[in-house]
Design a protein around this motif. Structure first.
Motif, PDB file in Angstrom:
ATOM      1  N   ASP A  32       0.825  -1.210   0.000  1.00 18.55           N
ATOM      2  CA  ASP A  32       0.000   0.000   0.000  1.00 18.55           C
ATOM      3  C   ASP A  32       0.859   1.261   0.000  1.00 18.55           C
ATOM      4  OD1 ASP A  32      -2.454  -1.244  -0.188  1.00 18.55           O
ATOM      5  OD2 ASP A  32      -2.830  -1.223   1.971  1.00 18.55           O
ATOM      6  N   CYS A  33       1.973   1.236   0.707  1.00 24.15           N
ATOM      7  CA  CYS A  33       2.881   2.395   0.704  1.00 24.15           C
ATOM      8  C   CYS A  33       3.431   2.652  -0.694  1.00 24.15           C
ATOM      9  CB  CYS A  33       4.035   2.184   1.685  1.00 24.15           C
ATOM     10  SG  CYS A  33       3.626   2.520   3.393  1.00 24.15           S
ATOM     11  N   PHE A  34       3.869   1.601  -1.383  1.00 18.92           N
ATOM     12  CA  PHE A  34       4.382   1.793  -2.736  1.00 18.92           C
ATOM     13  C   PHE A  34       3.285   2.302  -3.672  1.00 18.92           C
ATOM     14  CE2 PHE A  34       8.049  -1.087  -1.731  1.00 18.92           C
ATOM     15  CZ  PHE A  34       9.036  -0.174  -2.048  1.00 18.92           C
ATOM     16  N   THR A  35       2.080   1.772  -3.532  1.00 18.23           N
ATOM     17  CA  THR A  35       0.954   2.217  -4.352  1.00 18.23           C
ATOM     18  C   THR A  35       0.642   3.677  -4.073  1.00 18.23           C
ATOM     19  OG1 THR A  35       0.052  -0.030  -4.321  1.00 18.23           O
ATOM     20  CG2 THR A  35      -1.457   1.750  -4.960  1.00 18.23           C
ATOM     21  N   LEU A  36       0.587   4.035  -2.796  1.00 25.71           N
ATOM     22  CA  LEU A  36       0.296   5.416  -2.414  1.00 25.71           C
ATOM     23  C   LEU A  36       1.417   6.356  -2.839  1.00 25.71           C
ATOM     24  CD1 LEU A  36      -1.585   7.425  -1.038  1.00 25.71           C
ATOM     25  CD2 LEU A  36      -0.537   6.788   1.152  1.00 25.71           C
ATOM     26  N   TYR A  37       2.656   5.906  -2.742  1.00 24.49           N
ATOM     27  CA  TYR A  37       3.787   6.715  -3.196  1.00 24.49           C
ATOM     28  C   TYR A  37       3.639   7.042  -4.673  1.00 24.49           C
ATOM     29  CZ  TYR A  37       8.360   7.856  -5.075  1.00 24.49           C
ATOM     30  OH  TYR A  37       9.372   8.467  -5.768  1.00 24.49           O
ATOM     31  N   LEU A  59       2.412  17.618  -2.234  1.00 20.56           N
ATOM     32  CA  LEU A  59       2.394  16.231  -2.693  1.00 20.56           C
ATOM     33  C   LEU A  59       3.807  15.665  -2.818  1.00 20.56           C
ATOM     34  CD1 LEU A  59      -0.522  16.368  -5.283  1.00 20.56           C
ATOM     35  CD2 LEU A  59      -0.578  15.606  -2.898  1.00 20.56           C
ATOM     36  N   ASP A  60       4.747  16.496  -3.215  1.00 18.80           N
ATOM     37  CA  ASP A  60       6.129  16.030  -3.287  1.00 18.80           C
ATOM     38  C   ASP A  60       6.659  15.711  -1.887  1.00 18.80           C
ATOM     39  OD1 ASP A  60       8.379  15.342  -4.894  1.00 18.80           O
ATOM     40  OD2 ASP A  60       9.355  17.206  -4.308  1.00 18.80           O
ATOM     41  N   ASP A  61       6.374  16.568  -0.918  1.00 16.63           N
ATOM     42  CA  ASP A  61       6.779  16.310   0.466  1.00 16.63           C
ATOM     43  C   ASP A  61       6.154  15.014   0.981  1.00 16.63           C
ATOM     44  OD1 ASP A  61       8.280  18.639   0.569  1.00 16.63           O
ATOM     45  OD2 ASP A  61       6.764  19.779   1.689  1.00 16.63           O
ATOM     46  N   LEU A  67       7.795   7.280   0.769  1.00 17.93           N
ATOM     47  CA  LEU A  67       8.900   6.458   0.283  1.00 17.93           C
ATOM     48  C   LEU A  67       9.882   6.147   1.412  1.00 17.93           C
ATOM     49  CD1 LEU A  67      10.131   5.036  -2.159  1.00 17.93           C
ATOM     50  CD2 LEU A  67      11.413   7.138  -2.623  1.00 17.93           C
ATOM     51  N   GLY A  68      10.086   7.099   2.302  1.00 21.61           N
ATOM     52  CA  GLY A  68      10.988   6.889   3.431  1.00 21.61           C
ATOM     53  C   GLY A  68      10.534   5.774   4.358  1.00 21.61           C
ATOM     54  N   VAL A  69       9.243   5.569   4.463  1.00 18.84           N
ATOM     55  CA  VAL A  69       8.707   4.522   5.336  1.00 18.84           C
ATOM     56  C   VAL A  69       8.915   3.135   4.722  1.00 18.84           C
ATOM     57  CG1 VAL A  69       6.544   3.609   6.302  1.00 18.84           C
ATOM     58  CG2 VAL A  69       7.038   6.041   6.445  1.00 18.84           C
ATOM     59  N   THR A  70       8.986   3.049   3.405  1.00 14.10           N
ATOM     60  CA  THR A  70       9.050   1.738   2.753  1.00 14.10           C
ATOM     61  C   THR A  70      10.265   0.938   3.197  1.00 14.10           C
ATOM     62  OG1 THR A  70      10.172   2.594   0.768  1.00 14.10           O
ATOM     63  CG2 THR A  70       7.753   2.505   0.722  1.00 14.10           C
ATOM     64  N   ASP A  71      11.408   1.565   3.278  1.00 13.92           N
ATOM     65  CA  ASP A  71      12.612   0.838   3.669  1.00 13.92           C
ATOM     66  C   ASP A  71      12.514   0.347   5.109  1.00 13.92           C
ATOM     67  OD1 ASP A  71      15.210  -0.086   2.759  1.00 13.92           O
ATOM     68  OD2 ASP A  71      16.039   1.268   4.258  1.00 13.92           O
ATOM     69  N   ALA A  72      11.972   1.160   5.981  1.00 11.89           N
ATOM     70  CA  ALA A  72      11.822   0.758   7.384  1.00 11.89           C
ATOM     71  C   ALA A  72      10.881  -0.445   7.509  1.00 11.89           C
ATOM     72  CB  ALA A  72      11.307   1.930   8.217  1.00 11.89           C
ATOM     73  N   ILE A  73       9.815  -0.455   6.724  1.00 14.84           N
ATOM     74  CA  ILE A  73       8.883  -1.584   6.765  1.00 14.84           C
ATOM     75  C   ILE A  73       9.568  -2.854   6.267  1.00 14.84           C
ATOM     76  CG2 ILE A  73       6.752  -2.555   5.813  1.00 14.84           C
ATOM     77  CD1 ILE A  73       5.659   0.333   5.684  1.00 14.84           C
ATOM     78  N   ALA A  74      10.219  -2.757   5.117  1.00 19.64           N
ATOM     79  CA  ALA A  74      10.886  -3.938   4.551  1.00 19.64           C
ATOM     80  C   ALA A  74      11.975  -4.465   5.489  1.00 19.64           C
ATOM     81  CB  ALA A  74      11.467  -3.602   3.183  1.00 19.64           C
ATOM     82  N   GLU A  75      12.738  -3.566   6.086  1.00 16.98           N
ATOM     83  CA  GLU A  75      13.788  -4.002   7.010  1.00 16.98           C
ATOM     84  C   GLU A  75      13.197  -4.654   8.253  1.00 16.98           C
ATOM     85  OE1 GLU A  75      16.441  -0.713   7.655  1.00 16.98           O
ATOM     86  OE2 GLU A  75      17.314  -0.924   5.653  1.00 16.98           O
ATOM     87  N   ARG A  76      12.041  -4.176   8.699  1.00 14.57           N
ATOM     88  CA  ARG A  76      11.393  -4.799   9.863  1.00 14.57           C
ATOM     89  C   ARG A  76      10.966  -6.222   9.520  1.00 14.57           C
ATOM     90  NH1 ARG A  76      12.472  -5.447  14.507  1.00 14.57           N
ATOM     91  NH2 ARG A  76      10.860  -6.704  15.429  1.00 14.57           N
ATOM     92  N   VAL A  77      10.451  -6.431   8.312  1.00 13.87           N
ATOM     93  CA  VAL A  77      10.079  -7.787   7.878  1.00 13.87           C
ATOM     94  C   VAL A  77      11.304  -8.699   7.932  1.00 13.87           C
ATOM     95  CG1 VAL A  77       9.273  -9.199   5.933  1.00 13.87           C
ATOM     96  CG2 VAL A  77       8.156  -7.010   6.425  1.00 13.87           C
ATOM     97  N   ASP A 145       3.482   2.901  15.277  1.00 13.92           N
ATOM     98  CA  ASP A 145       2.776   4.083  15.783  1.00 13.92           C
ATOM     99  C   ASP A 145       3.219   5.346  15.045  1.00 13.92           C
ATOM    100  OD1 ASP A 145       1.452   2.478  17.624  1.00 13.92           O
ATOM    101  OD2 ASP A 145       2.826   2.955  19.264  1.00 13.92           O
ATOM    102  N   GLU A 146       4.514   5.484  14.781  1.00 11.82           N
ATOM    103  CA  GLU A 146       5.035   6.646  14.057  1.00 11.82           C
ATOM    104  C   GLU A 146       4.506   6.672  12.622  1.00 11.82           C
ATOM    105  OE1 GLU A 146       6.961  10.120  13.036  1.00 11.82           O
ATOM    106  OE2 GLU A 146       6.587   9.302  15.027  1.00 11.82           O
ATOM    107  N   TRP A 147       4.486   5.505  11.978  1.00 13.59           N
ATOM    108  CA  TRP A 147       3.977   5.444  10.599  1.00 13.59           C
ATOM    109  C   TRP A 147       2.496   5.819  10.552  1.00 13.59           C
ATOM    110  CZ3 TRP A 147       6.013  -0.212  10.108  1.00 13.59           C
ATOM    111  CH2 TRP A 147       7.415  -0.209  10.126  1.00 13.59           C
ATOM    112  N   THR A 148       1.756   5.375  11.558  1.00 11.57           N
ATOM    113  CA  THR A 148       0.328   5.705  11.644  1.00 11.57           C
ATOM    114  C   THR A 148       0.149   7.208  11.808  1.00 11.57           C
ATOM    115  OG1 THR A 148      -0.152   3.548  12.634  1.00 11.57           O
ATOM    116  CG2 THR A 148      -1.811   5.281  12.937  1.00 11.57           C
ATOM    117  N   ASP A 149       0.924   7.803  12.699  1.00  7.13           N
ATOM    118  CA  ASP A 149       0.836   9.243  12.931  1.00  7.13           C
ATOM    119  C   ASP A 149       1.151  10.021  11.657  1.00  7.13           C
ATOM    120  OD1 ASP A 149       0.514  11.539  14.809  1.00  7.13           O
ATOM    121  OD2 ASP A 149       2.635  11.854  14.307  1.00  7.13           O
ATOM    122  N   GLN A 150       2.158   9.603  10.911  1.00 11.36           N
ATOM    123  CA  GLN A 150       2.510  10.283   9.659  1.00 11.36           C
ATOM    124  C   GLN A 150       1.372  10.204   8.648  1.00 11.36           C
ATOM    125  OE1 GLN A 150       6.192   8.626   8.223  1.00 11.36           O
ATOM    126  NE2 GLN A 150       7.378   9.426   9.944  1.00 11.36           N
ATOM    127  N   ALA A 151       0.759   9.032   8.513  1.00 11.09           N
ATOM    128  CA  ALA A 151      -0.350   8.867   7.557  1.00 11.09           C
ATOM    129  C   ALA A 151      -1.558   9.703   7.987  1.00 11.09           C
ATOM    130  CB  ALA A 151      -0.722   7.398   7.422  1.00 11.09           C
TER     131      ALA A 151
END
Length: 165
Positions: A32-37, A59-61, A67-77, A145-151
């Protein structure tokens, strides 16, 4: 040839069966992050109208943050000893946020769609939170929790930017 499962066996004290459900939830959120990005960048590139500059920059911000969250998610997996997404096809099979291939989308419709998509991402993160707490995965439970707050913040900005004054 070496056993690929053994080659990827990341050391963890978490129960492999428990964190499999966490990894599945994380991979869905990652899709979903990649799709939303990509949708956010699409709208960034194609926004028009009197608020062009403000929307274009916002929108650029937001795309950069997503995109910054994607790496953190993948690394957590991977830290939990699981594997993550490998292709656009893998993303397409897991995403719950819809693509938008329309030739033209009004700025108002863009903001509304992205607001709703960010709230859908919040739902994905809440699923991750529930799965991680059930698995005793404190690290994932805390970081989501941080990712949720950002979204939620992105959804709020999109809502406020779209209000008629």
């Amino acid at each position: 040839m070496a056993d690929t499962k053994a080659a990827l066996a990341t050391p963890t004290d978490l129960n492999r069966n428990d964190v499999k459900s966490v990894a599945d939830a994380l991979n869905s959120a990652l899709a979903d992050c990649f799709t939303l990005y990509l949708k956010t960048k699409n709208f960034h590139w194609h926004v028009s109208g009197p608020h062009f500059r403000d929307y274009h920059l916002m929108l650029d911000d937001q795309a950069t943050q997503i995109l910054g969250v994607t790496d953190a998610i993948a690394e957590r997996v991977r830290k939990t000893g699981n594997t993550t997404l490998r292709s656009i096809g893998d993303i397409a099979r897991r995403q719950t946020i819809s693509d938008n291939d329309a030739e033209f989308v009004s700025p108002e419709a863009m903001l509304a769609e992205l607001r709703d998509d960010n709230l859908k991402l919040v739902e994905s993160f809440r699923t991750v939170k529930e799965a991680s707490e059930a698995a005793g995965d404190n690290a994932t439970s805390g970081i989501v929790d941080e990712w949720t707050d950002q979204a939620e913040e992105r959804a709020w900005f999109l809502f406020e930017a779209s209000r008629k004054g």
